[in-house]
Every structure is written in C-alpha cells, then in structure tokens.
Design a protein around this motif. Structure first.
Motif, PDB file in Angstrom:
ATOM      1  N   ALA A   1      -9.080  -0.357  -8.744  1.00  0.00           N
ATOM      2  CA  ALA A   1      -7.691  -0.314  -8.288  1.00  0.00           C
ATOM      3  C   ALA A   1      -7.560  -0.984  -6.923  1.00  0.00           C
TER       4      ALA A   1
ATOM      5  N   LEU B   1      -5.398  -4.178  -6.087  1.00  0.00           N
ATOM      6  CA  LEU B   1      -4.406  -4.108  -5.018  1.00  0.00           C
ATOM      7  C   LEU B   1      -4.533  -5.315  -4.096  1.00  0.00           C
TER       8      LEU B   1
ATOM      9  N   ALA C   1       7.413  -5.597 -12.104  1.00  0.00           N
ATOM     10  CA  ALA C   1       7.224  -4.147 -12.192  1.00  0.00           C
ATOM     11  C   ALA C   1       8.121  -3.542 -13.266  1.00  0.00           C
TER      12      ALA C   1
ATOM     13  N   LEU D   1       1.024  -4.276  -9.219  1.00  0.00           N
ATOM     14  CA  LEU D   1       1.328  -3.194  -8.287  1.00  0.00           C
ATOM     15  C   LEU D   1       1.888  -1.976  -9.011  1.00  0.00           C
ATOM     16  N   TYR D   2       2.726  -2.230 -10.019  1.00  0.00           N
ATOM     17  CA  TYR D   2       3.303  -1.116 -10.774  1.00  0.00           C
ATOM     18  C   TYR D   2       2.203  -0.297 -11.447  1.00  0.00           C
TER      19      TYR D   2
ATOM     20  N   ILE E   1      -0.998  -0.140 -10.691  1.00  0.00           N
ATOM     21  CA  ILE E   1      -1.851   0.515  -9.693  1.00  0.00           C
ATOM     22  C   ILE E   1      -1.209   1.805  -9.207  1.00  0.00           C
ATOM     23  N   CYS E   2       0.080   1.728  -8.873  1.00  0.00           N
ATOM     24  CA  CYS E   2       0.777   2.891  -8.296  1.00  0.00           C
ATOM     25  C   CYS E   2       1.105   3.945  -9.343  1.00  0.00           C
ATOM     26  N   ASP E   3       1.563   3.501 -10.506  1.00  0.00           N
ATOM     27  CA  ASP E   3       2.084   4.441 -11.496  1.00  0.00           C
ATOM     28  C   ASP E   3       1.017   4.994 -12.425  1.00  0.00           C
TER      29      ASP E   3
ATOM     30  N   ILE F   1      -3.858   5.022  -9.745  1.00  0.00           N
ATOM     31  CA  ILE F   1      -4.061   6.002  -8.668  1.00  0.00           C
ATOM     32  C   ILE F   1      -3.857   7.418  -9.185  1.00  0.00           C
TER      33      ILE F   1
ATOM     34  N   SER G   1     -10.128   7.755  -3.401  1.00  0.00           N
ATOM     35  CA  SER G   1      -9.359   7.069  -2.361  1.00  0.00           C
ATOM     36  C   SER G   1     -10.263   6.174  -1.518  1.00  0.00           C
TER      37      SER G   1
ATOM     38  N   TYR H   1     -10.545  -2.640  -1.931  1.00  0.00           N
ATOM     39  CA  TYR H   1      -9.570  -3.491  -1.241  1.00  0.00           C
ATOM     40  C   TYR H   1     -10.246  -4.322  -0.156  1.00  0.00           C
TER      41      TYR H   1
END
Length: 252
Positions: free
Chosen positions: A42, A46, A78, A214-215, A217-219, A222, A235, A242
């Motif tokens: 991830a 990112l 997204a 990005l969508y 990764i975030c939704d 993670i 984390s 990254y």
C-alpha cells in the motif's frame, strides 16, 4: 530505437511477473505478516500514485485551469473505482469462482478492486515510458523504466496473494497477473508510436489512474491491514513502502 522500446516494455512486464511469483509464497502467511506485506505494498502504491502519476500529470500542465482539469481527472478515477465497487459481483468469470460463491464473498470483491486499480494505471504508466523514448536523450526514459520496474515487483505481489487467499486457482491468478503486465507493454507501444497525441492525453490518464489507486489504498487496503489487530506494524510497513519507492525514484 525500437529495440530499446521493446526491451523496456518486456522488462516492465517481467517485473510484474517476478512479483507475482514471489506473491505465491505469501498464501499461507498469518494475518500478522500478511497485513505487514499488504501495508508495504500500500505504501509503494501510495508513492506511485502521487510521485509517479499525479505529480507528473500536474507538471505537464500550464495554468490553473488545466491543473484543475488534471485534479478533476483524479477524482473521476476514484469515482470510477467506486462505481466498480458495485459491479464487481458481476465479474465472477474473471476469478473462475461460482457466481453464488462470489456474490457472498466480500473478500474477492475487494480483491477485484485491487486488481482493477493496478490494471487501470498500467496503460498510462506504460505510455509515460513510451513517450520518453521519443526524446533524443534516452537516459531519462531508462531511469523511468527502472523505477517503474522496481515498483512493479510489489504490485505483482499484491495481485497474487489476495487472489489466492480468496480462493482463486493458482493458474488463473497467474494469468490475471500476466494480463496486467501485458497491458504495460501495450501502453509503452502506444506511447512510443502515438507521440504527440499520447503526450496531450497523458496528464489526464495519469491523474485518472492515480485517483483510482488512491481510492483503493484509502478505502480498501488500509482498512484491510487495520482489521486484524496489527495496525501498528501495518502502518510502519506502509511508511517503509512509501519511503522505499520515494528513495528509489530520487536516486535512479
């Protein structure tokens, strides 16, 4: 010249295949380490979405309105993945699973979003490499190729491992990953031969792909890595992923 383009395209595809082969070894990992590996991937995605897609797209524009258009393309990317979230139950043929099993398997629906996000960005990513080979100096094009190839290894891993865990067969999983890698070859050839046309469209396509990544990764990614009680190490793994890609992009 065309020989360099072909070598570059094949190298990018093989990097994805290499990552896929590595991904086969992570099927039996316990959640603790699976979340760590997924968190690292991830982080790589990112960095790739921001430094490899959205920022280069913004750098290709001049003026505020073109920049707004590029950022809007990111939001559309997204939203496109958000729409696919509702359509993934109808993509059971891709996985080879029975439709009834697929419709009740939330995991495979989420995995298909990973696959879609990675597949979507392969075409403009390959185009960015192909366009670079139209320049007189090829050093930058080769640097971009190496950077993307290094990025493709963990991306290949993140396609294979979740599909296997969701019950997709090993051969079908491998061919899905191979198909994603071949998309990059197509992108490289389009970028090289289309020249100015692809250069005009490239910022929008790069931003679209970046927004889609990005969508996911975030939704999805993670949330998945934080759902088994190992969120701290997930984390740190994300940050490591990254910074790893950030460093490689700076030194290559």
């Amino acid at each position: 010249m065309i020989q360099n383009v072909i070598y570059s395209a094949i190298g990018l595809c093989l990097a994805t295949v290499l990552g896929s082969i590595i991904g086969f070894f992570f099927k039996q990992l316990p959640h603790k380490w699976n979340d760590t590996v997924l968190g690292f991937c991830a982080g790589v995605m990112l960095a790739a979405s921001i430094h490899g897609l959205i920022l280069p797209a913004a750098d290709m524009t001049t003026g505020s309105w073109p920049l707004v258009g590029v950022l809007a393309a990111g939001m559309v990317g997204a939203l496109f993945l958000n729409v696919l979230d509702f359509l993934t139950p109808h993509l059971h043929n891709l996985t080879g699973l029975e439709q009834e099993h697929h419709s009740h398997n939330a995991s495979i629906n989420h995995v298909l979003l990973f696959v879609m996000a990675i597949a979507i960005h392969k075409l403009p990513e390959g185009m960015a490499v192909g366009v670079g080979f139209n320049a007189e100096e090829l050093d930058n094009a080769w640097a971009v190729t190496v950077g993307i190839a290094l990025q493709n290894v963990p991306e290949g891993m993140v396609v294979i491992s979740p599909l296997l865990l969701a019950g997709v067969s090993r051969w079908r999983t491998f061919f899905i990953s191979l198909g994603i890698g071949l998309l990059e070859i197509v992108g490289v050839m389009i970028g090289f031969y289309a020249g100015g046309i692809s250069l005009a469209l490239l910022p929008v396509m790069l931003a679209f792909a970046g927004g889609a990544m990005l969508y996911v990764i975030c939704d999805e990614m993670i949330i998945e890595t934080h759902s088994h009680g190992y969120q701290k190490q997930a984390s740190y793994a994300l940050m490591l992923g990254y910074f790893t890609l950030f460093y490689l992009e700076r030194v290559i």
